[in-house]
Design an enzyme around this catalytic site. Structure first.
Site, PDB file in Angstrom:
ATOM      1  N   SER A   1      -7.873   1.975  -2.749  1.00  0.00           N
ATOM      2  CA  SER A   1      -9.407   1.092  -2.717  1.00  0.00           C
ATOM      3  C   SER A   1     -10.363   2.138  -2.604  1.00  0.00           C
ATOM      4  O   SER A   1     -11.569   1.660  -3.282  1.00  0.00           O
ATOM      5  CB  SER A   1      -9.068   0.041  -1.684  1.00  0.00           C
ATOM      6  OG  SER A   1      -9.009   0.244  -0.493  1.00  0.00           O
ATOM      7  N   ASN A   2     -10.298   3.185  -1.644  1.00  0.00           N
ATOM      8  CA  ASN A   2     -11.360   4.014  -1.631  1.00  0.00           C
ATOM      9  C   ASN A   2     -11.605   4.904  -2.981  1.00  0.00           C
ATOM     10  O   ASN A   2     -12.414   5.091  -3.340  1.00  0.00           O
ATOM     11  CB  ASN A   2     -11.058   5.227  -0.450  1.00  0.00           C
ATOM     12  CG  ASN A   2     -11.624   4.538   0.848  1.00  0.00           C
ATOM     13  OD1 ASN A   2     -12.597   4.620   1.268  1.00  0.00           O
ATOM     14  ND2 ASN A   2     -10.481   3.992   1.461  1.00  0.00           N
TER      15      ASN A   2
ATOM     16  N   HIS B   1     -11.182   9.739   7.694  1.00  0.00           N
ATOM     17  CA  HIS B   1      -9.922   9.188   8.508  1.00  0.00           C
ATOM     18  C   HIS B   1     -10.465   7.997   9.145  1.00  0.00           C
ATOM     19  O   HIS B   1     -11.468   7.809   9.494  1.00  0.00           O
ATOM     20  CB  HIS B   1      -9.666  10.196   9.652  1.00  0.00           C
ATOM     21  CG  HIS B   1      -8.634   9.826  10.528  1.00  0.00           C
ATOM     22  ND1 HIS B   1      -7.093  10.083  10.273  1.00  0.00           N
ATOM     23  CD2 HIS B   1      -8.556   9.525  11.720  1.00  0.00           C
ATOM     24  CE1 HIS B   1      -6.378   9.279  11.065  1.00  0.00           C
ATOM     25  NE2 HIS B   1      -7.076   9.197  12.195  1.00  0.00           N
TER      26      HIS B   1
HETATM   27  C1  GRF Z   1      -7.976   4.752   4.379  1.00  0.00           C
HETATM   28  O1  GRF Z   1      -8.271   3.816   5.420  1.00  0.00           O
HETATM   29  C2  GRF Z   1      -8.586   6.218   4.597  1.00  0.00           C
HETATM   30  O2  GRF Z   1      -9.241   6.204   5.837  1.00  0.00           O
HETATM   31  C3  GRF Z   1      -7.156   6.666   5.241  1.00  0.00           C
HETATM   32  O3  GRF Z   1      -6.174   6.203   4.331  1.00  0.00           O
HETATM   33  C4  GRF Z   1      -6.680   4.858   3.985  1.00  0.00           C
HETATM   34  C5  GRF Z   1      -6.619   4.718   2.619  1.00  0.00           C
HETATM   35  O4  GRF Z   1      -6.799   3.395   1.883  1.00  0.00           O
HETATM   36  N1  GRF Z   1      -7.076   8.040   4.982  1.00  0.00           N
HETATM   37  P1  GRF Z   1      -6.716   3.101   0.584  1.00  0.00           P
HETATM   38  O5  GRF Z   1      -5.574   3.437  -0.231  1.00  0.00           O
HETATM   39  O6  GRF Z   1      -8.050   3.829  -0.172  1.00  0.00           O
HETATM   40  O7  GRF Z   1      -6.942   1.598   0.335  1.00  0.00           O
END
Ligand code: GRF
Length: 216
Positions: free
Chosen positions: A34-35, A125
């Site tokens: 999702s990021n 993080h």
């Molecule tokens: C996020 O919470 C980021 O902080 C961590 O891993 C997670 C990834 O989530 N490093 P997504 O796959 O981007 O939904």
């Protein structure tokens, strides 16, 4: 125009020409992505930065669907080659990748790769480092531990990557409350909102600062 002035003018123009090429990002992710999606959307509107490649280590990761929908090439990496082979450095250099963005990538980066991209690898993080970081501290485990410790605050840490887990120089931390009755899922949601809001902007700022200072 005197020769000296003309010379520096031409030099400036030449630098401008080089800068006309967008900064190319490789987003490394292992999970839902999702990021990665937010980063792709954000830089989809940018004249200066583009997500050029998705790098993933899990064939069933959601981020691969996002890469396909967004029309971004991806590579599915092999453990042996990543850790003991060429670490995919040649491939990244061939793709002219300028920055590596970790967005939920669960393998530790080999030191050769870190050396190939000094101060050009950024991680996010989902807690306030140095607490709640390190090996095994990812996803729900982080939020579970924060809640169990009865912390009143959690948040995000965006940092450069060095050879230790969740250790490199901090770029930005943003906090949010941990509320009574929070489950790891609820806290994760609150933290994801912070990530979506800040991560793309911080990446952009780091790139622009780096590019401004390399032109001086
Ligand atoms: C996020 O919470 C980021 O902080 C961590 O891993 C997670 C990834 O989530 N490093 P997504 O796959 O981007 O939904």
């Amino acid at each position: 125009m005197p020769n000296k002035v003309l010379g520096s003018f031409v030099k400036k123009l030449q630098r401008k020409k080089v800068r006309n090429k967008k900064h190319r990002l490789a987003v490394f992710a292992s999970g839902a992505g999702s990021n990665a999606k937010k980063i792709i959307e954000y830089f989809g509107k940018s004249n200066a930065v583009e997500v050029a490649l998705i790098v993933c280590n899990k064939p069933d990761a959601g981020v691969l669907v996002i890469a396909e929908i967004s029309n971004i090439p991806y590579i599915l990496i092999d453990k042996e080659r990543f850790f003991r082979g060429d670490h995919y450095i040649d491939e990244l250099k061939t793709e002219e990748i300028d920055f590596i963005i970790l967005a939920g990538f669960l393998w530790k980066l080999p030191s050769e790769l870190i050396k190939a991209y000094p101060n050009k690898i950024i991680n996010i993080h989902p807690a306030l480092l140095p607490k709640y970081g390190g090996k095994g501290m990812y996803g729900q485990f982080v939020h579970e531990t924060v809640i169990k410790a009865e912390e009143k605050e959690s948040g995000i840490t965006i940092h450069f990557v060095d050879e230790l887990y969740d250790h490199g120089k901090h770029i930005l931390q943003v906090t949010c409350p941990v509320l009574p009755g929070d489950t790891p899922q609820i806290l994760a949601k609150r933290i994801h909102q912070l990530e979506y809001e800040y991560y793309p902007k911080v990446i952009e700022e780091v790139i622009m600062n780096e590019s401004a200072s390399s032109e001086e």
